[in-house]
Design an enzyme around this catalytic site. Structure first.
Site, mmCIF file in Angstrom:
data_model
loop_
_atom_site.group_PDB
_atom_site.id
_atom_site.type_symbol
_atom_site.label_atom_id
_atom_site.label_comp_id
_atom_site.label_asym_id
_atom_site.label_seq_id
_atom_site.Cartn_x
_atom_site.Cartn_y
_atom_site.Cartn_z
ATOM 1 N N SER A 49 38.075 84.953 30.284
ATOM 2 C CA SER A 49 36.966 85.903 30.104
ATOM 3 C C SER A 49 36.470 85.818 28.659
ATOM 4 C CB SER A 49 37.427 87.320 30.424
ATOM 5 O OG SER A 49 38.475 87.704 29.547
ATOM 6 N N LEU A 98 31.117 83.982 26.680
ATOM 7 C CA LEU A 98 30.053 83.228 26.007
ATOM 8 C C LEU A 98 30.009 83.392 24.492
ATOM 9 C CD1 LEU A 98 27.052 83.669 28.485
ATOM 10 C CD2 LEU A 98 28.467 81.643 28.184
ATOM 11 N N ASN A 154 24.314 73.516 27.403
ATOM 12 C CA ASN A 154 24.502 74.523 28.453
ATOM 13 C C ASN A 154 23.959 75.855 27.948
ATOM 14 O OD1 ASN A 154 26.227 76.864 29.535
ATOM 15 N ND2 ASN A 154 26.731 75.244 30.978
ATOM 16 N N CYS A 172 27.692 82.444 34.838
ATOM 17 C CA CYS A 172 28.851 82.903 34.074
ATOM 18 C C CYS A 172 29.303 84.252 34.603
ATOM 19 C CB CYS A 172 28.522 83.030 32.591
ATOM 20 S SG CYS A 172 29.936 83.648 31.658
ATOM 21 N N ASN A 212 31.151 76.675 39.058
ATOM 22 C CA ASN A 212 31.625 77.487 37.945
ATOM 23 C C ASN A 212 32.892 78.194 38.427
ATOM 24 O OD1 ASN A 212 31.792 79.105 35.604
ATOM 25 N ND2 ASN A 212 29.564 79.061 35.387
ATOM 26 N N GLY A 265 41.072 75.550 37.270
ATOM 27 C CA GLY A 265 42.337 74.828 37.371
ATOM 28 C C GLY A 265 42.596 74.356 38.797
ATOM 29 N N GLY A 302 37.472 70.245 32.576
ATOM 30 C CA GLY A 302 37.624 71.223 31.508
ATOM 31 C C GLY A 302 39.052 71.673 31.325
#
Lengths: 258, 305
Positions: free
Chosen positions: B73, B76, B102, B132, B194, B219, B267
């Site tokens: 969390s 951004l 992005n 997001c 996402n 993950g 990522g």
């Protein structure tokens, strides 16, 4: 990039805390007191994140370093199963360590619980003439590395929450007494957040600079993911700063502990 | 790189030297990982999510480990698009790889504004983050209805003079409807998935682990969901699909290509293994060599059903 190193020794310090001695020329030579390494737990049990651990002490001649780990959850439980001779995946040294300024002649390192570990190499490496350590533990059975700390400093104070060993009370109480008797010119803290918050306030009271070593849940461990942040001052404002890259050690007048 | 092996892909006008991209949010602006490997080997870098103004981000803890995954969390946290252009592009441009900016906005006007600013900056493509899960306003609100996606993308398209990727959220009833809306509005490609909204609780303290209570799951735990969505979306739209979600190695990446992705983003896996991107590129080459495949494009959508 090689991150696999051999464990030379694995031993328990008490019922839930163990120490690993790891062979690594690179890490032992490069590591500064207060820096961290991140350890891969392995592929079992769906534990995917590395665990950030402070470097406890280094032997630069032998090319080894020690890390002490308390079993807290799944990841550290897996790490506790490593034995002497095993290979372990360790990245490091990472982050910013404690400041070792020759201008500081009298220092005190104040640690609580597992926060004591990075203070050992700090005491060993710091050029100050007078080095004191104040270590706090829950009770007698939690007291560890006492002899190592005694050898690394001029004077060692131990307190326990229940008084079962050393003084009864908190390290911050001892700190005030010690400062009243013989003020230090630099303080280093590592331990639970409330202890460090109080420590920073005491340092301010005594007009003495200090550094604190912060702990936070980490992601990448190298500063890219912005997950392990703490609040730091920025001009008249504040910002979130990565503990892994810009810390874990922060100056007492930069950090904001809520 | 091996001879006779062609890793090049074209993602809606965006040429990549190989199909492995560092996913936004996990790779910063490239500086940190450049200490660990030669980041010009990447097919591309999707930089940390940018907003028009600097953002402080969410209170910590910002990460919780869950079985085979993580919840984050971050919210951004970023220096804002102008500081990115001034301070980060000069570094990134020294590296021979594709730079994908992005962007997230609170309003359609902010998305338009950033598209215009970045179209005049030295980046190769713009990835619209409509998904997001960690900010109060905007973003996910735009990404969760086909009609809103259509309206944001079509308006941004007026300003975006570079290939436009639209990043989709999995937190919807039917992701193919959203993907189709993006395509109709002029998206050059879609990237998915996402993170999936989730939560972790500490029963001992009776408190949420994350400072902002909920977060986004990524993950290996999300890989089967991501694969399914990439498969469905790639059959529903004609524009290229960039697949992501739990990729940890070349085999995972190849599965996404077979499911219909034209490229992949990685990522979370980099947190445990900073070499994951390079190992994935090399592993794809090995797979192609073993299977006598000359061009990686032959793998795209090659699933046998």
């Amino acid at each position: 990039m090689n991150t696999r190193y051999r464990i030379l020794k694995a031993e328990y310090l008490n019922v839930d805390t163990f120490l690993l001695t790891v062979q690594s020329e690179l890490i032992s030579k490069k590591a500064r007191p207060g820096q961290i390494v991140t350890i891969k737990c392995g592929d079992e049990g769906g534990v995917i994140l590395r665990r950030p651990i402070s470097i406890c002490s280094v032997d630069r001649e032998k090319g080894t370093f020690d890390i002490a780990i308390q079993i807290r959850g799944k990841g550290t439980k897996i790490l506790s199963k490593f034995k002497a001779g095993d290979m372990i995946d360790i990245m490091g040294p990472l982050g910013q360590g404690f400041s070792l300024y020759p201008k500081h002649k009298k220092i005190i390192a104040i640690g609580g619980g597992i926060g004591i570990f990075p203070l050992l190499q700090l005491l060993k490496d710091h050029p100050a003439e007078n080095k004191k350590a104040i270590l706090g533990f829950r009770n007698k059975s939690c007291v560890i590395l006492e002899e190592e700390f005694r050898q690394a400093c001029n004077e060692l104070f131990i307190s326990t929450d229940d008084g079962s060993y050393g003084d009864k009370g908190f390290v911050t109480d001892t700190l005030k007494k010690v400062m009243d008797k013989e003020p230090a010119d630099m303080l280093f803290f590592c331990g639970p957040l409330p202890m460090m918050k109080l420590g920073v306030e005491i340092a301010k009271e005594y007009n003495t600079p200090c550094e604190v070593s912060m702990e936070q849940r980490m992601g990448c461990g190298i500063g890219a993911c912005l997950v392990c942040v703490c609040k730091t001052k920025k001009e008249d404002d504040w910002e979130y700063t990565q503990v892994c890259k810009m810390g874990p050690v922060f100056s007492g007048d930069k950090i904001i502990i809520d | 790189m091996r001879e006779n092996i062609n890793l090049k892909v074209n993602i809606g006008g965006l040429e990549l030297k190989n199909p492995v991209i560092a996913a936004s949010g996990c790779f910063g602006f490239g500086r940190e990982y450049s200490r660990f490997f030669d980041i010009k080997r990447l097919g591309g870098i999707a930089v940390r999510g940018l907003t028009l103004q600097p953002q402080k981000g969410n209170p910590p803890p910002r990460i919780a480990e869950t079985p085979s995954g993580i919840l984050n969390s971050v919210g951004l946290q970023n220096p804002g698009v102008h500081t990115f252009i001034e301070k980060e592009i000069p570094f990134l441009r020294k590296i021979d790889t594709t730079i994908i900016a992005n962007v997230s906005g609170n309003t359609i006007e902010e998305y338009e504004s950033m598209a215009e600013i970045l179209s005049n900056a030295d980046v190769d493509a713009i990835e619209l983050n409509l998904s997001c899960p960690n900010v109060q306003e905007g973003c996910l609100r735009f990404g969760s209805s086909a009609q809103k996606v259509e309206s944001v993308v079509s308006r941004v398209k007026n300003y975006a003079k570079k290939p436009l990727l639209v990043k989709l959220t999995p937190n919807v009833t039917d992701i193919t409807e959203i993907a189709k809306a993006a395509e109709e509005a002029g998206a050059d490609s879609v990237s998915l998935i996402n993170t999936i909204l989730g939560m972790a609780i500490n029963a001992k303290t009776r408190r949420p682990i994350l400072g902002s209570i909920t977060g986004g799951l990524s993950g290996p735990a999300v890989k089967p969901i991501a694969l399914r969505m990439v498969y469905e979306v790639s059959r529903a739209v004609k524009i290229p699909v960039i697949g992501m979600g739990g990729i940890c190695n070349a085999t995972d990446a190849i599965e996404f290509l077979l499911a219909g992705a034209s490229a992949v983003m990685i990522g979370t896996a980099g947190f445990a293994n900073p070499m994951v991107w390079v190992e994935t590129i090399e592993g794809i080459e090995d797979y192609m060599a073993e299977n006598s495949i000359n061009s990686v494009t032959e793998l795209i959508g090659g699933l046998i059903v």
